[in-house]
Scaffold this active site. Structure first.
Site, PDB file in Angstrom:
ATOM      1  N   HIS A  16      41.593 -17.667  -8.190  1.00  0.00           N
ATOM      2  CA  HIS A  16      39.943 -17.637  -8.759  1.00  0.00           C
ATOM      3  C   HIS A  16      39.053 -16.822  -7.452  1.00  0.00           C
ATOM      4  O   HIS A  16      39.702 -17.060  -6.024  1.00  0.00           O
ATOM      5  CB  HIS A  16      39.548 -18.961  -9.333  1.00  0.00           C
ATOM      6  CG  HIS A  16      39.130 -20.176  -8.284  1.00  0.00           C
ATOM      7  ND1 HIS A  16      37.866 -20.977  -8.320  1.00  0.00           N
ATOM      8  CD2 HIS A  16      39.811 -20.790  -7.536  1.00  0.00           C
ATOM      9  CE1 HIS A  16      37.843 -22.126  -7.290  1.00  0.00           C
ATOM     10  NE2 HIS A  16      39.191 -21.781  -7.209  1.00  0.00           N
ATOM     11  N   HIS A  41      45.065 -22.194  -6.171  1.00  0.00           N
ATOM     12  CA  HIS A  41      45.899 -23.603  -6.655  1.00  0.00           C
ATOM     13  C   HIS A  41      46.864 -23.962  -7.244  1.00  0.00           C
ATOM     14  O   HIS A  41      46.665 -23.467  -7.730  1.00  0.00           O
ATOM     15  CB  HIS A  41      44.078 -23.994  -6.718  1.00  0.00           C
ATOM     16  CG  HIS A  41      43.208 -24.713  -5.959  1.00  0.00           C
ATOM     17  ND1 HIS A  41      42.811 -25.318  -4.573  1.00  0.00           N
ATOM     18  CD2 HIS A  41      41.465 -23.349  -5.519  1.00  0.00           C
ATOM     19  CE1 HIS A  41      42.059 -24.690  -4.459  1.00  0.00           C
ATOM     20  NE2 HIS A  41      40.738 -23.690  -5.078  1.00  0.00           N
ATOM     21  N   GLU A 124      41.997 -30.228  -7.758  1.00  0.00           N
ATOM     22  CA  GLU A 124      42.723 -28.814  -6.875  1.00  0.00           C
ATOM     23  C   GLU A 124      43.221 -29.149  -5.950  1.00  0.00           C
ATOM     24  O   GLU A 124      43.813 -27.626  -5.418  1.00  0.00           O
ATOM     25  CB  GLU A 124      40.257 -28.688  -6.719  1.00  0.00           C
ATOM     26  CG  GLU A 124      40.499 -27.208  -6.181  1.00  0.00           C
ATOM     27  CD  GLU A 124      39.295 -26.390  -6.246  1.00  0.00           C
ATOM     28  OE1 GLU A 124      38.640 -25.918  -6.903  1.00  0.00           O
ATOM     29  OE2 GLU A 124      38.631 -27.381  -5.381  1.00  0.00           O
TER      30      GLU A 124
END
Length: 138
Positions: A16, A41, A124
């Site tokens: 992302h 991630h 995350e």
């Protein structure tokens, strides 16, 4: 009878870029820093459900149904995708951990027993965990 909560953990990997389409590239770079660049991630998602234990089975949740819902509604949509551009339901939304936790809640809540979803957490990094408990939580 008391309520029991159960938390299941799920993993997915995704790329992302933190970006708000309403901001200029310069503003995005200033606000999001290094996270404005494309990166990825290995996420951990925790889903907590609760309910009263069934008197016969002793279980408060159907783990098979929960696992199937999380796989179909979350993991199949995000695992190994670019969250910023390849997931239609996230298009135009900055893919922060906060927004992911809220989106995953919205995807899961209608598929689970009414009132059973208690918490969705997105881990995350080792330092960043984001929790959402629904709009009624305070």
């Amino acid at each position: 009878m008391s309520t029991i909560e159960l938390t299941r953990q799920y993993h997915f990997s995704a790329g992302h870029r933190l970006e708000n389409p309403a901001f200029s590239p310069e503003d995005n770079a200033r606000i999001y820093g290094q996270c404005y660049r494309q990166h990825g991630h290995n996420y951990l998602v925790e889903v907590t459900v609760g309910g009263q234990p069934d008197p016969v089975t002793g279980m408060a949740a159907d783990l098979g149904a929960l696992d199937a819902a999380v796989k179909r509604l979350v993991l199949d949509r995000v695992d190994h995708y670019d969250l910023s551009s390849s997931v239609d339901a996230l298009r135009g939304i900055p893919t922060t951990g906060e927004n992911l936790a809220r989106a995953f809640w919205q995807w899961l809540e209608p598929a689970l027993a009414a009132g059973s979803l208690r918490r969705v957490a997105v881990v995350e990094t080792d330092n960043n965990t984001f929790e959402y408990r629904g709009s009624a939580a305070r």
